[in-house]
Design a protein around this motif. Structure first.
Motif, PDB file in Angstrom:
ATOM      1  N   PRO A   1     -12.911  -8.416   6.042  1.00 49.14           N
ATOM      2  CA  PRO A   1     -11.543  -7.930   6.167  1.00 49.14           C
ATOM      3  C   PRO A   1     -10.461  -8.966   5.879  1.00 49.14           C
ATOM      4  CG  PRO A   1     -12.411  -8.424   8.318  1.00 49.14           C
ATOM      5  CD  PRO A   1     -13.517  -8.683   7.351  1.00 49.14           C
ATOM      6  N   THR A   2     -10.816 -10.222   5.745  1.00 50.09           N
ATOM      7  CA  THR A   2      -9.790 -11.240   5.512  1.00 50.09           C
ATOM      8  C   THR A   2      -9.115 -10.994   4.177  1.00 50.09           C
ATOM      9  OG1 THR A   2     -10.941 -12.897   6.843  1.00 50.09           O
ATOM     10  CG2 THR A   2      -9.386 -13.707   5.196  1.00 50.09           C
ATOM     11  N   ALA A   3      -7.810 -10.695   4.223  1.00 52.27           N
ATOM     12  CA  ALA A   3      -7.074 -10.364   3.005  1.00 52.27           C
ATOM     13  C   ALA A   3      -5.599 -10.198   3.347  1.00 52.27           C
ATOM     14  CB  ALA A   3      -7.597  -9.066   2.379  1.00 52.27           C
ATOM     15  N   PHE A   4      -4.823  -9.962   2.313  1.00 51.27           N
ATOM     16  CA  PHE A   4      -3.398  -9.653   2.440  1.00 51.27           C
ATOM     17  C   PHE A   4      -3.261  -8.148   2.250  1.00 51.27           C
ATOM     18  CE2 PHE A   4       0.877 -10.658   2.778  1.00 51.27           C
ATOM     19  CZ  PHE A   4       1.651 -10.303   1.685  1.00 51.27           C
ATOM     20  N   TYR A   5      -2.644  -7.477   3.228  1.00 54.39           N
ATOM     21  CA  TYR A   5      -2.539  -6.020   3.201  1.00 54.39           C
ATOM     22  C   TYR A   5      -1.098  -5.606   2.935  1.00 54.39           C
ATOM     23  CZ  TYR A   5      -7.274  -5.866   4.972  1.00 54.39           C
ATOM     24  OH  TYR A   5      -8.634  -6.011   5.120  1.00 54.39           O
ATOM     25  N   LEU A   6      -0.937  -4.710   1.996  1.00 54.20           N
ATOM     26  CA  LEU A   6       0.386  -4.248   1.607  1.00 54.20           C
ATOM     27  C   LEU A   6       0.517  -2.748   1.833  1.00 54.20           C
ATOM     28  CD1 LEU A   6       0.722  -6.277  -1.663  1.00 54.20           C
ATOM     29  CD2 LEU A   6       2.360  -6.373   0.206  1.00 54.20           C
ATOM     30  N   CYS A   7       1.566  -2.375   2.534  1.00 52.01           N
ATOM     31  CA  CYS A   7       1.912  -0.970   2.708  1.00 52.01           C
ATOM     32  C   CYS A   7       3.002  -0.632   1.696  1.00 52.01           C
ATOM     33  CB  CYS A   7       2.401  -0.728   4.125  1.00 52.01           C
ATOM     34  SG  CYS A   7       2.919   0.978   4.462  1.00 52.01           S
ATOM     35  N   ALA A   8       2.989   0.574   1.184  1.00 54.87           N
ATOM     36  CA  ALA A   8       3.972   0.972   0.185  1.00 54.87           C
ATOM     37  C   ALA A   8       4.333   2.437   0.372  1.00 54.87           C
ATOM     38  CB  ALA A   8       3.430   0.742  -1.222  1.00 54.87           C
ATOM     39  N   SER A   9       5.435   2.827  -0.232  1.00 53.02           N
ATOM     40  CA  SER A   9       5.823   4.226  -0.195  1.00 53.02           C
ATOM     41  C   SER A   9       6.518   4.606  -1.497  1.00 53.02           C
ATOM     42  CB  SER A   9       6.754   4.504   0.999  1.00 53.02           C
ATOM     43  OG  SER A   9       8.028   3.926   0.793  1.00 53.02           O
ATOM     44  N   SER A  10       6.581   5.894  -1.746  1.00 51.26           N
ATOM     45  CA  SER A  10       7.274   6.384  -2.934  1.00 51.26           C
ATOM     46  C   SER A  10       7.712   7.821  -2.685  1.00 51.26           C
ATOM     47  CB  SER A  10       6.385   6.328  -4.181  1.00 51.26           C
ATOM     48  OG  SER A  10       5.359   7.305  -4.109  1.00 51.26           O
ATOM     49  N   ARG A  11       8.626   8.281  -3.508  1.00 53.47           N
ATOM     50  CA  ARG A  11       8.962   9.701  -3.448  1.00 53.47           C
ATOM     51  C   ARG A  11       7.757  10.499  -3.926  1.00 53.47           C
ATOM     52  NH1 ARG A  11      14.581  10.201  -6.568  1.00 53.47           N
ATOM     53  NH2 ARG A  11      12.996  10.428  -8.151  1.00 53.47           N
ATOM     54  N   GLN A  12       7.679  11.713  -3.474  1.00 57.07           N
ATOM     55  CA  GLN A  12       6.581  12.576  -3.881  1.00 57.07           C
ATOM     56  C   GLN A  12       6.674  12.853  -5.362  1.00 57.07           C
ATOM     57  OE1 GLN A  12       3.546  13.664  -3.756  1.00 57.07           O
ATOM     58  NE2 GLN A  12       3.764  14.767  -1.828  1.00 57.07           N
ATOM     59  N   GLY A  13       5.538  12.814  -6.039  1.00 49.56           N
ATOM     60  CA  GLY A  13       5.551  13.159  -7.452  1.00 49.56           C
ATOM     61  C   GLY A  13       4.992  12.060  -8.325  1.00 49.56           C
ATOM     62  N   PHE A  14       4.655  12.439  -9.488  1.00 53.31           N
ATOM     63  CA  PHE A  14       3.958  11.589 -10.431  1.00 53.31           C
ATOM     64  C   PHE A  14       4.861  10.517 -11.018  1.00 53.31           C
ATOM     65  CE2 PHE A  14       1.104  10.034 -13.280  1.00 53.31           C
ATOM     66  CZ  PHE A  14       1.237  10.430 -14.603  1.00 53.31           C
ATOM     67  N   GLY A  15       4.371   9.275 -10.954  1.00 53.13           N
ATOM     68  CA  GLY A  15       5.029   8.199 -11.662  1.00 53.13           C
ATOM     69  C   GLY A  15       6.259   7.598 -11.013  1.00 53.13           C
ATOM     70  N   ASN A  16       6.547   7.952  -9.769  1.00 56.57           N
ATOM     71  CA  ASN A  16       7.723   7.378  -9.119  1.00 56.57           C
ATOM     72  C   ASN A  16       7.493   5.917  -8.727  1.00 56.57           C
ATOM     73  OD1 ASN A  16       9.720   9.522  -9.006  1.00 56.57           O
ATOM     74  ND2 ASN A  16       8.280  10.585  -7.681  1.00 56.57           N
TER      75      ASN A  16
END
Lengths: 114, 113
Positions: free
Chosen positions: B85-100
């Motif tokens: 499990p040793t790693a750098f963890y990134l959370c992300a978000s986007s608007r719903q839909g393809f390619g945002n």
């Protein structure tokens, strides 16, 4: 197989010089391509987005190009600054409205020296 | 300020322990993601959620679990089943839909001790 390959893996330049980073992709169906800048130990930040119909787009000292025929993109940095030292990640969106994914390159690590 | 907040920034896990990484966003985005970043490798997708109360496995979901009870929150639990499990963890978000555009948090470093 959907892949995004970046070159070079790392690059060292002197402050004030220009440089160009490369991104080649084998992704289908292609939607758009983004370049992100990631400072060490921080989250990536979007620099620019290129759609299928766009060839060139600038964001300050950053200029991205896209050749959809050869499936290549480049990020050109003009008059580099120490703060440009970071990893630059190429991300391609692939798929359709129903199923899509983001495919990340491994990044180019840029070091700008004074 | 609008954005994605991850906590803690640094976390140490003992062998056999479960740990939870927090991710909160106030961008009103429907879609949220968890990525893992290892040196010399591209970001790899662990889990993603396109809507509340629904989530899907990514490419490396084994040893991880998530929940999406609120639109703003998408916590990631690293279980003892995750052997490396040793790693750098990134959370992300986007608007719903393809390619945002995906927007990322500042990341969390997890180290096994």
């Amino acid at each position: 197989k959907n892949q995004v390959e970046q070159s070079p893996q790392s690059l060292i330049i002197l402050e004030g010089k220009n440089c160009t980073l490369q991104c080649n992709y084998t992704v289908s169906p292609f939607s758009n391509l983004r370049w992100y800048k990631q400072d060490t130990g921080r989250g990536p930040v979007s620099l620019t987005i290129m759609t299928f119909s766009e060839n060139t787009k600038s964001n300050g000292r950053y200029t991205a190009t896209l050749d959809a025929d050869t499936k290549q993109s480049s990020l050109h940095i003009t008059a580099s600054q120490l703060s440009d030292s970071a990893s630059y990640i190429c991300v391609v969106s692939a798929g359709s409205k129903r199923t899509y994914k983001y495919i990340f390159g491994t990044g180019t690590r840029l070091k700008v020296l004074a | 300020d609008g954005g994605i907040t991850q906590s803690p920034k640094y976390l140490f896990r003992k062998e056999g322990q479960n740990v939870t990484l927090s991710c909160e966003q106030n961008l009103n985005h429907d879609a949220m993601y968890w990525y893992r970043q290892d040196p010399g490798q591209g970001l790899r997708l662990i889990y993603y959620s396109q809507i509340v109360n629904d989530f899907q496995k990514g490419d490396i979901a084994e040893g991880y679990s998530v929940s999406r009870e609120k639109k703003e929150s998408f916590p990631l639990t690293v279980t003892s089943a995750q052997k490396n499990p040793t790693a750098f963890y990134l959370c992300a978000s986007s608007r719903q839909g393809f390619g945002n555009t995906i927007y990322f948090g500042e990341g969390s470093w997890l180290t096994v001790v």
